[in-house]
Design an enzyme around this catalytic site. Sequence first.
Site, PDB file in Angstrom:
ATOM      1  N   ARG A  69     -11.154 -21.096  17.091  1.00 15.63           N
ATOM      2  CA  ARG A  69     -10.800 -19.698  17.816  1.00 15.63           C
ATOM      3  C   ARG A  69      -9.402 -19.616  18.096  1.00 15.63           C
ATOM      4  O   ARG A  69      -9.082 -18.728  19.100  1.00 15.63           O
ATOM      5  CB  ARG A  69     -11.816 -19.877  19.107  1.00 15.63           C
ATOM      6  CG  ARG A  69     -13.081 -19.808  18.955  1.00 15.63           C
ATOM      7  CD  ARG A  69     -13.952 -19.322  19.927  1.00 15.63           C
ATOM      8  NE  ARG A  69     -15.320 -19.311  19.850  1.00 15.63           N
ATOM      9  CZ  ARG A  69     -16.036 -20.241  20.258  1.00 15.63           C
ATOM     10  NH1 ARG A  69     -15.644 -21.313  20.821  1.00 15.63           N
ATOM     11  NH2 ARG A  69     -17.593 -20.060  19.808  1.00 15.63           N
ATOM     12  N   HIS A 120      -5.159   1.645  -1.124  1.00 10.90           N
ATOM     13  CA  HIS A 120      -6.011   0.797  -1.075  1.00 10.90           C
ATOM     14  C   HIS A 120      -7.048   1.160  -1.801  1.00 10.90           C
ATOM     15  O   HIS A 120      -7.866   0.289  -2.506  1.00 10.90           O
ATOM     16  CB  HIS A 120      -6.605   0.687   0.262  1.00 10.90           C
ATOM     17  CG  HIS A 120      -5.736   0.066   1.249  1.00 10.90           C
ATOM     18  ND1 HIS A 120      -5.910  -0.366   2.706  1.00 10.90           N
ATOM     19  CD2 HIS A 120      -4.697  -0.788   1.070  1.00 10.90           C
ATOM     20  CE1 HIS A 120      -4.871  -0.919   3.011  1.00 10.90           C
ATOM     21  NE2 HIS A 120      -4.117  -1.426   2.253  1.00 10.90           N
ATOM     22  N   HIS A 154      -1.250   4.146   2.094  1.00  9.39           N
ATOM     23  CA  HIS A 154      -2.027   3.197   1.702  1.00  9.39           C
ATOM     24  C   HIS A 154      -3.558   3.683   1.816  1.00  9.39           C
ATOM     25  O   HIS A 154      -4.540   2.918   1.288  1.00  9.39           O
ATOM     26  CB  HIS A 154      -2.079   2.229   3.198  1.00  9.39           C
ATOM     27  CG  HIS A 154      -0.783   1.213   3.017  1.00  9.39           C
ATOM     28  ND1 HIS A 154       0.530   1.726   3.049  1.00  9.39           N
ATOM     29  CD2 HIS A 154      -0.539  -0.142   3.005  1.00  9.39           C
ATOM     30  CE1 HIS A 154       1.419   0.586   2.914  1.00  9.39           C
ATOM     31  NE2 HIS A 154       0.569  -0.488   3.157  1.00  9.39           N
ATOM     32  N   HIS A 186      -0.006  -4.214  -4.873  1.00 11.80           N
ATOM     33  CA  HIS A 186      -0.219  -3.565  -3.660  1.00 11.80           C
ATOM     34  C   HIS A 186       0.823  -2.769  -3.675  1.00 11.80           C
ATOM     35  O   HIS A 186       0.592  -1.429  -3.377  1.00 11.80           O
ATOM     36  CB  HIS A 186      -0.450  -4.682  -2.600  1.00 11.80           C
ATOM     37  CG  HIS A 186      -0.217  -4.043  -1.060  1.00 11.80           C
ATOM     38  ND1 HIS A 186      -1.420  -3.106  -0.740  1.00 11.80           N
ATOM     39  CD2 HIS A 186       0.534  -3.700  -0.206  1.00 11.80           C
ATOM     40  CE1 HIS A 186      -1.092  -2.575   0.429  1.00 11.80           C
ATOM     41  NE2 HIS A 186       0.014  -3.018   0.756  1.00 11.80           N
ATOM     42  N   ARG A 241       0.740   3.107  15.460  1.00 14.24           N
ATOM     43  CA  ARG A 241       0.853   2.194  14.436  1.00 14.24           C
ATOM     44  C   ARG A 241       0.222   2.476  12.833  1.00 14.24           C
ATOM     45  O   ARG A 241       0.599   2.138  11.924  1.00 14.24           O
ATOM     46  CB  ARG A 241       0.136   0.753  14.741  1.00 14.24           C
ATOM     47  CG  ARG A 241       0.468  -0.395  13.620  1.00 14.24           C
ATOM     48  CD  ARG A 241       0.084  -1.619  13.880  1.00 14.24           C
ATOM     49  NE  ARG A 241       0.187  -2.611  12.908  1.00 14.24           N
ATOM     50  CZ  ARG A 241       0.187  -3.996  13.179  1.00 14.24           C
ATOM     51  NH1 ARG A 241       0.201  -4.364  14.368  1.00 14.24           N
ATOM     52  NH2 ARG A 241       0.252  -4.910  12.320  1.00 14.24           N
ATOM     53  N   ASN A 278       0.715   3.024   7.707  1.00 16.46           N
ATOM     54  CA  ASN A 278      -0.304   3.088   6.429  1.00 16.46           C
ATOM     55  C   ASN A 278       0.013   4.303   5.733  1.00 16.46           C
ATOM     56  O   ASN A 278      -0.891   4.755   4.659  1.00 16.46           O
ATOM     57  CB  ASN A 278      -1.729   3.435   7.211  1.00 16.46           C
ATOM     58  CG  ASN A 278      -2.359   2.126   7.704  1.00 16.46           C
ATOM     59  OD1 ASN A 278      -1.962   0.902   7.319  1.00 16.46           O
ATOM     60  ND2 ASN A 278      -2.992   2.440   8.918  1.00 16.46           N
ATOM     61  N   LYS A 333       9.479  -2.125  12.003  1.00 15.76           N
ATOM     62  CA  LYS A 333       8.062  -2.527  12.036  1.00 15.76           C
ATOM     63  C   LYS A 333       7.986  -2.875  13.447  1.00 15.76           C
ATOM     64  O   LYS A 333       7.037  -2.999  14.246  1.00 15.76           O
ATOM     65  CB  LYS A 333       7.805  -3.500  11.047  1.00 15.76           C
ATOM     66  CG  LYS A 333       6.596  -4.314  11.139  1.00 15.76           C
ATOM     67  CD  LYS A 333       5.404  -3.751  10.137  1.00 15.76           C
ATOM     68  CE  LYS A 333       4.149  -4.327  10.372  1.00 15.76           C
ATOM     69  NZ  LYS A 333       3.205  -4.870   9.371  1.00 15.76           N
ATOM     70  N   LYS A 348      -1.394  -8.459  11.682  1.00 16.56           N
ATOM     71  CA  LYS A 348      -2.763  -8.091  10.881  1.00 16.56           C
ATOM     72  C   LYS A 348      -3.059  -9.247   9.673  1.00 16.56           C
ATOM     73  O   LYS A 348      -2.175  -9.605   9.170  1.00 16.56           O
ATOM     74  CB  LYS A 348      -2.658  -6.595  10.000  1.00 16.56           C
ATOM     75  CG  LYS A 348      -2.734  -5.734  10.855  1.00 16.56           C
ATOM     76  CD  LYS A 348      -2.743  -4.068  10.088  1.00 16.56           C
ATOM     77  CE  LYS A 348      -2.840  -2.828  10.942  1.00 16.56           C
ATOM     78  NZ  LYS A 348      -2.613  -2.071  10.127  1.00 16.56           N
ATOM     79  N   GLU A 357      -3.023  -0.960  16.798  1.00 13.42           N
ATOM     80  CA  GLU A 357      -3.286   0.417  16.058  1.00 13.42           C
ATOM     81  C   GLU A 357      -4.070   1.380  16.771  1.00 13.42           C
ATOM     82  O   GLU A 357      -5.275   1.977  16.159  1.00 13.42           O
ATOM     83  CB  GLU A 357      -3.659   0.065  14.546  1.00 13.42           C
ATOM     84  CG  GLU A 357      -3.582   1.355  13.432  1.00 13.42           C
ATOM     85  CD  GLU A 357      -3.761   0.858  12.037  1.00 13.42           C
ATOM     86  OE1 GLU A 357      -3.193  -0.159  11.714  1.00 13.42           O
ATOM     87  OE2 GLU A 357      -4.391   1.797  11.733  1.00 13.42           O
ATOM     88  N   GLU A 398       7.301  -0.513  -0.073  1.00 11.14           N
ATOM     89  CA  GLU A 398       7.225  -0.455   1.382  1.00 11.14           C
ATOM     90  C   GLU A 398       8.479  -0.194   2.141  1.00 11.14           C
ATOM     91  O   GLU A 398       8.679   0.661   3.260  1.00 11.14           O
ATOM     92  CB  GLU A 398       6.461  -1.885   1.991  1.00 11.14           C
ATOM     93  CG  GLU A 398       5.282  -2.486   1.470  1.00 11.14           C
ATOM     94  CD  GLU A 398       4.130  -1.702   2.138  1.00 11.14           C
ATOM     95  OE1 GLU A 398       4.474  -0.921   3.051  1.00 11.14           O
ATOM     96  OE2 GLU A 398       2.818  -1.777   1.757  1.00 11.14           O
TER      97      GLU A 398
HETATM   98  N1  GLY Z   1       0.880  -2.909   7.156  1.00 17.15           N
HETATM   99  C1  GLY Z   1       0.529  -2.212   7.891  1.00 17.15           C
HETATM  100  C2  GLY Z   1       0.485  -2.670   9.577  1.00 17.15           C
HETATM  101  O1  GLY Z   1       0.801  -3.687   9.584  1.00 17.15           O
HETATM  102  O2  GLY Z   1       0.110  -1.872  10.315  1.00 17.15           O
END
Ligand code: GLY
Length: 363
Positions: free
Chosen positions: A121, A254, A250, A267, A243, A247, A229, A143, A239, A185
Amino acid sequence: MASITVQLPQKSYEIAIASGHLDQLGRKMESLNLGKKVLLVSNPEIFAHYGERAIISLQEAGFDVSDCILPSGEEYKTPQNLNCIYDAALAHRLERSSTIVALGGGVVGDMTGFAAATWLRGLNVVQVPTSLLAMVDAAIGGKTGVNHPQGKNLIGAFHQPRLVLIDPEVLKTLPLREFRGGMAEVIKYGVIWDAELFFQMENSQSLDDINNLTPGLLEEILIKSCQSKAHVVAKDEKESGLRAILNYGHTIGHAVESLTGYTAVTHGEAVSIGMVAASGLALELGMWDEQSDRRQLVLIEKASLPTKLPDGLDIDDILVSLQTDKKVKAGKVRFVLPTGIGSVTVTDKVSQDVLRRVLLRIS
Ligand code: GLY
Protein backbone atom coordinates in the site's frame (compact mmCIF):
# COMPACT_ATOMS: atom_id res chain seq x y z
CA MET A 1 22.75 23.41 -12.50
CA ALA A 2 19.28 23.76 -10.93
CA SER A 3 17.11 22.70 -8.03
CA ILE A 4 13.35 23.07 -8.44
CA THR A 5 10.87 22.26 -5.68
CA VAL A 6 7.48 20.70 -6.32
CA GLN A 7 5.55 22.34 -3.47
CA LEU A 8 2.85 20.03 -2.17
CA PRO A 9 0.76 20.12 1.01
CA GLN A 10 1.82 16.58 2.04
CA LYS A 11 5.40 16.06 0.90
CA SER A 12 7.24 18.54 -1.28
CA TYR A 13 10.18 17.20 -3.26
CA GLU A 14 13.18 18.32 -5.24
CA ILE A 15 13.85 18.05 -8.96
CA ALA A 16 17.66 18.13 -8.97
CA ILE A 17 19.21 18.83 -12.39
CA ALA A 18 22.99 18.62 -12.86
CA SER A 19 25.47 16.99 -15.22
CA GLY A 20 27.12 13.97 -13.62
CA HIS A 21 24.41 13.81 -10.93
CA LEU A 22 23.86 10.08 -11.43
CA ASP A 23 26.87 9.45 -9.19
CA GLN A 24 25.21 11.56 -6.47
CA LEU A 25 22.06 9.39 -6.37
CA GLY A 26 23.03 7.57 -3.14
CA ARG A 27 24.13 10.76 -1.39
CA LYS A 28 20.94 12.61 -2.36
CA MET A 29 18.77 9.70 -1.17
CA GLU A 30 20.72 9.40 2.08
CA SER A 31 19.76 12.97 2.93
CA LEU A 32 16.06 11.98 2.72
CA ASN A 33 16.36 9.48 5.61
CA LEU A 34 14.90 6.58 3.64
CA GLY A 35 15.08 2.93 4.75
CA LYS A 36 18.15 0.99 3.68
CA LYS A 37 16.51 -1.40 1.22
CA VAL A 38 16.36 -0.25 -2.39
CA LEU A 39 15.04 -1.94 -5.52
CA LEU A 40 16.42 -0.45 -8.73
CA VAL A 41 14.11 -0.91 -11.73
CA SER A 42 15.37 -0.36 -15.26
CA ASN A 43 15.29 -1.79 -18.79
CA PRO A 44 18.10 -3.77 -20.50
CA GLU A 45 19.56 -0.87 -22.55
CA ILE A 46 19.56 1.72 -19.77
CA PHE A 47 20.79 -0.79 -17.19
CA ALA A 48 23.73 -1.69 -19.45
CA HIS A 49 24.69 2.00 -19.76
CA TYR A 50 23.99 3.34 -16.27
CA GLY A 51 22.94 0.53 -13.91
CA GLU A 52 26.38 -0.07 -12.42
CA ARG A 53 27.00 3.61 -11.70
CA ALA A 54 23.63 3.96 -9.99
CA ILE A 55 24.16 0.81 -7.91
CA ILE A 56 27.68 1.83 -6.83
CA SER A 57 26.43 5.27 -5.82
CA LEU A 58 23.63 3.69 -3.75
CA GLN A 59 25.92 1.10 -2.13
CA GLU A 60 28.52 3.73 -1.26
CA ALA A 61 25.76 5.58 0.61
CA GLY A 62 25.01 2.40 2.59
CA PHE A 63 21.92 1.14 0.73
CA ASP A 64 21.20 -2.58 0.28
CA VAL A 65 20.36 -2.75 -3.44
CA SER A 66 18.78 -5.34 -5.69
CA ASP A 67 17.49 -4.86 -9.24
CA CYS A 68 14.68 -5.73 -11.61
CA ILE A 69 14.87 -5.40 -15.39
CA LEU A 70 11.66 -4.75 -17.35
CA PRO A 71 11.28 -5.35 -21.10
CA SER A 72 11.63 -2.14 -23.18
CA GLY A 73 8.66 -0.61 -24.96
CA GLU A 74 5.25 0.90 -24.33
CA GLU A 75 3.59 -2.37 -25.43
CA TYR A 76 5.01 -4.02 -22.29
CA LYS A 77 3.49 -1.42 -19.95
CA THR A 78 0.84 -3.90 -18.84
CA PRO A 79 -0.62 -5.12 -15.53
CA GLN A 80 0.98 -8.53 -16.18
CA ASN A 81 4.50 -7.10 -16.37
CA LEU A 82 4.09 -5.39 -12.98
CA ASN A 83 4.62 -8.84 -11.49
CA CYS A 84 8.29 -8.56 -12.37
CA ILE A 85 8.59 -5.65 -9.91
CA TYR A 86 6.29 -7.20 -7.29
CA ASP A 87 8.25 -10.50 -7.40
CA ALA A 88 11.53 -8.63 -6.94
CA ALA A 89 10.04 -6.58 -4.08
CA LEU A 90 9.00 -9.81 -2.37
CA ALA A 91 12.34 -11.53 -2.98
CA HIS A 92 14.27 -8.53 -1.63
CA ARG A 93 11.88 -8.26 1.37
CA LEU A 94 11.06 -4.62 0.79
CA GLU A 95 9.40 -2.88 3.73
CA ARG A 96 7.21 0.24 3.95
CA SER A 97 10.31 2.40 4.53
CA SER A 98 12.04 0.95 1.43
CA THR A 99 12.46 2.73 -1.89
CA ILE A 100 12.00 1.68 -5.48
CA VAL A 101 14.22 3.67 -7.85
CA ALA A 102 13.09 4.06 -11.48
CA LEU A 103 16.12 4.35 -13.76
CA GLY A 104 14.77 4.75 -17.29
CA GLY A 105 12.26 6.48 -19.52
CA GLY A 106 8.52 6.95 -19.20
CA VAL A 107 7.60 3.26 -19.27
CA VAL A 108 10.01 2.33 -16.47
CA GLY A 109 8.97 5.43 -14.48
CA ASP A 110 5.21 4.85 -14.82
CA MET A 111 5.39 1.14 -13.99
CA THR A 112 7.80 1.60 -11.11
CA GLY A 113 5.71 4.44 -9.70
CA PHE A 114 2.57 2.29 -9.85
CA ALA A 115 4.31 -0.69 -8.24
CA ALA A 116 5.57 1.63 -5.48
CA ALA A 117 2.05 3.03 -5.02
CA THR A 118 0.53 -0.42 -4.62
CA TRP A 119 3.11 -2.75 -3.03
CA LEU A 120 2.45 -2.87 0.73
CA ARG A 121 0.00 0.00 0.00
CA GLY A 122 2.80 2.39 -0.72
CA LEU A 123 6.60 2.53 -0.75
CA ASN A 124 8.91 5.43 -1.52
CA VAL A 125 9.76 6.01 -5.15
CA VAL A 126 12.67 7.98 -6.59
CA GLN A 127 12.61 8.87 -10.28
CA VAL A 128 15.87 8.96 -12.25
CA PRO A 129 14.59 9.71 -15.77
CA THR A 130 16.91 8.90 -18.66
CA SER A 131 14.83 10.10 -21.63
CA LEU A 132 14.05 13.74 -22.44
CA LEU A 133 10.33 12.95 -22.28
CA ALA A 134 10.59 11.46 -18.80
CA MET A 135 12.84 14.31 -17.60
CA VAL A 136 10.45 17.07 -18.62
CA ASP A 137 7.15 15.31 -17.98
CA ALA A 138 6.60 11.70 -16.94
CA ALA A 139 8.94 11.58 -13.92
CA ILE A 140 7.40 14.67 -12.31
CA GLY A 141 3.97 14.95 -10.74
CA GLY A 142 3.16 11.48 -9.47
CA LYS A 143 1.07 10.09 -12.33
CA THR A 144 1.81 6.37 -12.43
CA GLY A 145 0.15 3.48 -14.18
CA VAL A 146 -0.07 0.88 -16.91
CA ASN A 147 -2.05 0.57 -20.12
CA HIS A 148 -5.24 -1.39 -20.81
CA PRO A 149 -5.73 -2.75 -24.35
CA GLN A 150 -8.66 -0.29 -24.66
CA GLY A 151 -6.74 2.79 -23.58
CA LYS A 152 -3.52 4.32 -22.37
CA ASN A 153 -2.84 4.67 -18.63
CA LEU A 154 -6.38 3.60 -17.73
CA ILE A 155 -5.03 1.70 -14.70
CA GLY A 156 -3.12 4.04 -12.43
CA ALA A 157 -2.60 5.97 -9.22
CA PHE A 158 -1.20 9.29 -8.08
CA HIS A 159 2.00 8.58 -6.15
CA GLN A 160 4.49 11.41 -5.83
CA PRO A 161 8.23 10.65 -5.88
CA ARG A 162 10.51 11.62 -2.99
CA LEU A 163 13.11 12.93 -5.43
CA VAL A 164 13.55 13.43 -9.18
CA LEU A 165 17.21 13.31 -10.15
CA ILE A 166 18.05 14.49 -13.67
CA ASP A 167 21.51 14.01 -15.17
CA PRO A 168 21.44 15.60 -18.67
CA GLU A 169 24.64 13.71 -19.60
CA VAL A 170 22.65 10.48 -19.97
CA LEU A 171 20.83 12.01 -22.95
CA LYS A 172 24.02 11.39 -24.98
CA THR A 173 22.98 7.74 -25.41
CA LEU A 174 19.30 8.49 -26.09
CA PRO A 175 18.19 7.28 -29.56
CA LEU A 176 17.36 10.16 -31.92
CA ARG A 177 13.70 9.16 -32.28
CA GLU A 178 13.25 9.27 -28.51
CA PHE A 179 14.95 12.66 -28.27
CA ARG A 180 12.51 14.01 -30.85
CA GLY A 181 9.59 12.47 -28.95
CA GLY A 182 10.71 14.36 -25.85
CA MET A 183 10.78 17.58 -27.89
CA ALA A 184 7.02 17.15 -28.49
CA GLU A 185 6.44 17.58 -24.75
CA VAL A 186 8.79 20.57 -24.66
CA ILE A 187 6.91 22.24 -27.54
CA LYS A 188 3.74 21.49 -25.56
CA TYR A 189 5.06 23.59 -22.63
CA GLY A 190 5.85 26.42 -25.03
CA VAL A 191 2.28 26.44 -26.36
CA ILE A 192 0.37 25.91 -23.10
CA TRP A 193 2.41 27.95 -20.66
CA ASP A 194 5.80 29.39 -21.53
CA ALA A 195 5.83 31.76 -24.52
CA GLU A 196 9.49 32.63 -23.84
CA LEU A 197 10.51 28.98 -24.20
CA PHE A 198 8.53 28.90 -27.46
CA PHE A 199 10.48 31.95 -28.78
CA GLN A 200 13.79 30.37 -27.74
CA MET A 201 12.91 27.27 -29.73
CA GLU A 202 11.89 29.41 -32.70
CA ASN A 203 15.34 31.00 -32.58
CA SER A 204 17.14 27.65 -32.70
CA GLN A 205 18.25 26.54 -36.17
CA SER A 206 17.24 22.99 -35.42
CA LEU A 207 15.39 21.00 -32.76
CA ASP A 208 15.77 17.50 -34.17
CA ASP A 209 19.05 16.44 -32.59
CA ILE A 210 20.57 17.20 -29.19
CA ASN A 211 23.84 18.05 -30.98
CA ASN A 212 22.14 20.70 -33.14
CA LEU A 213 20.56 22.78 -30.38
CA THR A 214 21.90 26.32 -29.95
CA PRO A 215 24.29 26.54 -26.94
CA GLY A 216 22.46 26.69 -23.63
CA LEU A 217 19.12 25.69 -25.12
CA LEU A 218 19.13 22.18 -23.63
CA GLU A 219 19.64 23.66 -20.17
CA GLU A 220 16.82 26.16 -20.76
CA ILE A 221 14.56 23.40 -22.06
CA LEU A 222 15.11 21.23 -18.99
CA ILE A 223 14.81 23.99 -16.42
CA LYS A 224 11.85 25.79 -17.97
CA SER A 225 9.90 22.60 -18.68
CA CYS A 226 10.46 21.27 -15.15
CA GLN A 227 9.50 24.67 -13.68
CA SER A 228 6.25 24.70 -15.68
CA LYS A 229 5.40 21.17 -14.65
CA ALA A 230 6.28 21.80 -10.98
CA HIS A 231 4.15 24.95 -10.96
CA VAL A 232 1.08 23.29 -12.48
CA VAL A 233 1.33 20.18 -10.27
CA ALA A 234 1.73 22.32 -7.13
CA LYS A 235 -1.46 24.20 -8.01
CA ASP A 236 -3.51 21.10 -8.89
CA GLU A 237 -1.89 17.84 -7.77
CA LYS A 238 -4.80 15.50 -8.59
CA GLU A 239 -5.98 17.15 -11.83
CA SER A 240 -9.22 18.66 -10.68
CA GLY A 241 -8.66 21.73 -12.85
CA LEU A 242 -5.50 23.43 -14.09
CA ARG A 243 -3.44 20.24 -14.49
CA ALA A 244 -5.64 19.16 -17.39
CA ILE A 245 -3.74 21.67 -19.57
CA LEU A 246 -0.75 19.30 -19.47
CA ASN A 247 -2.84 16.97 -21.62
CA TYR A 248 -2.57 19.29 -24.61
CA GLY A 249 -2.13 17.06 -27.67
CA HIS A 250 -2.74 13.95 -25.55
CA THR A 251 -6.47 13.41 -26.17
CA ILE A 252 -6.14 12.48 -29.83
CA GLY A 253 -2.54 11.40 -29.15
CA HIS A 254 -3.63 8.66 -26.72
CA ALA A 255 -6.26 7.42 -29.19
CA VAL A 256 -3.58 7.17 -31.91
CA GLU A 257 -1.26 5.27 -29.59
CA SER A 258 -3.82 2.75 -28.40
CA LEU A 259 -5.30 2.17 -31.89
CA THR A 260 -1.83 1.43 -33.26
CA GLY A 261 -1.05 -1.03 -30.44
CA TYR A 262 1.57 1.24 -28.80
CA THR A 263 4.13 0.20 -31.41
CA ALA A 264 3.74 2.20 -34.66
CA VAL A 265 4.21 5.64 -33.12
CA THR A 266 6.02 6.72 -29.98
CA HIS A 267 4.19 8.66 -27.27
CA GLY A 268 5.92 11.89 -28.31
CA GLU A 269 5.01 11.35 -31.96
CA ALA A 270 1.38 10.77 -30.98
CA VAL A 271 1.40 13.97 -28.90
CA SER A 272 2.84 15.82 -31.87
CA ILE A 273 -0.02 14.64 -34.11
CA GLY A 274 -2.45 15.46 -31.30
CA MET A 275 -1.11 19.03 -31.04
CA VAL A 276 -1.54 19.54 -34.79
CA ALA A 277 -5.12 18.29 -34.47
CA ALA A 278 -5.84 20.47 -31.41
CA SER A 279 -4.47 23.49 -33.26
CA GLY A 280 -6.79 22.67 -36.18
CA LEU A 281 -9.77 22.44 -33.80
CA ALA A 282 -8.88 25.80 -32.22
CA LEU A 283 -8.69 27.34 -35.71
CA GLU A 284 -12.10 25.91 -36.64
CA LEU A 285 -13.61 27.29 -33.42
CA GLY A 286 -12.03 30.72 -33.99
CA MET A 287 -9.94 30.46 -30.81
CA TRP A 288 -6.64 31.17 -32.42
CA ASP A 289 -5.25 32.31 -35.75
CA GLU A 290 -3.54 30.89 -38.83
CA GLN A 291 -0.24 32.51 -37.89
CA SER A 292 -0.09 30.77 -34.48
CA ASP A 293 -1.09 27.48 -36.10
CA ARG A 294 1.75 27.94 -38.59
CA ARG A 295 4.27 28.81 -35.87
CA GLN A 296 3.46 25.65 -33.94
CA LEU A 297 3.70 23.58 -37.13
CA VAL A 298 7.14 25.04 -37.93
CA LEU A 299 8.46 24.03 -34.48
CA ILE A 300 7.04 20.53 -34.82
CA GLU A 301 8.60 20.14 -38.26
CA LYS A 302 11.91 21.55 -36.97
CA ALA A 303 11.93 18.70 -34.45
CA SER A 304 11.24 16.22 -37.31
CA LEU A 305 8.04 15.11 -35.60
CA PRO A 306 5.00 13.80 -37.51
CA THR A 307 2.11 16.11 -38.37
CA LYS A 308 -0.26 13.57 -39.97
CA LEU A 309 -2.18 10.53 -38.71
CA PRO A 310 -0.48 7.17 -39.38
CA ASP A 311 -1.58 5.46 -42.62
CA GLY A 312 -4.60 3.22 -42.36
CA LEU A 313 -6.03 4.71 -39.18
CA ASP A 314 -9.82 4.87 -39.38
CA ILE A 315 -11.33 8.19 -38.29
CA ASP A 316 -14.43 6.46 -36.89
CA ASP A 317 -12.17 4.29 -34.72
CA ILE A 318 -10.52 7.46 -33.37
CA LEU A 319 -13.92 8.96 -32.55
CA VAL A 320 -14.91 5.80 -30.64
CA SER A 321 -11.55 5.58 -28.86
CA LEU A 322 -11.88 9.19 -27.65
CA GLN A 323 -14.87 8.10 -25.56
CA THR A 324 -12.57 6.06 -23.28
CA ASP A 325 -10.29 9.04 -22.61
CA LYS A 326 -9.81 9.77 -18.90
CA LYS A 327 -10.91 13.37 -19.47
CA VAL A 328 -14.42 12.41 -20.67
CA LYS A 329 -16.93 14.07 -18.33
CA ALA A 330 -20.68 13.34 -18.46
CA GLY A 331 -20.06 11.55 -21.77
CA LYS A 332 -18.40 14.60 -23.37
CA VAL A 333 -14.81 14.55 -24.57
CA ARG A 334 -12.86 17.54 -23.23
CA PHE A 335 -10.13 19.03 -25.38
CA VAL A 336 -7.26 21.30 -24.39
CA LEU A 337 -7.13 23.92 -27.14
CA PRO A 338 -4.66 26.77 -27.67
CA THR A 339 -5.82 30.38 -27.45
CA GLY A 340 -2.39 31.99 -28.02
CA ILE A 341 1.28 31.08 -27.73
CA GLY A 342 1.59 30.36 -23.99
CA SER A 343 -2.11 29.89 -23.19
CA VAL A 344 -4.78 27.22 -23.59
CA THR A 345 -8.33 26.52 -22.50
CA VAL A 346 -10.28 23.32 -21.83
CA THR A 347 -13.55 22.85 -23.70
CA ASP A 348 -16.13 20.16 -24.39
CA LYS A 349 -17.72 22.22 -27.17
CA VAL A 350 -16.18 20.38 -30.11
CA SER A 351 -18.81 18.86 -32.40
CA GLN A 352 -18.30 15.51 -34.11
CA ASP A 353 -18.50 17.32 -37.49
CA VAL A 354 -15.64 19.69 -36.65
CA LEU A 355 -13.61 16.83 -35.19
CA ARG A 356 -14.13 14.68 -38.26
CA ARG A 357 -13.19 17.58 -40.59
CA VAL A 358 -9.94 18.29 -38.73
CA LEU A 359 -9.00 14.61 -38.56
CA LEU A 360 -9.67 14.22 -42.29
CA ARG A 361 -7.37 17.20 -42.97
CA ILE A 362 -4.46 15.52 -41.17
CA SER A 363 -5.03 12.03 -42.57
N1 GLY B 1 1.63 14.20 -18.33
C1 GLY B 1 0.54 14.97 -17.85
C2 GLY B 1 0.52 15.13 -16.38
O1 GLY B 1 1.45 14.76 -15.70
O2 GLY B 1 -0.43 15.65 -15.84
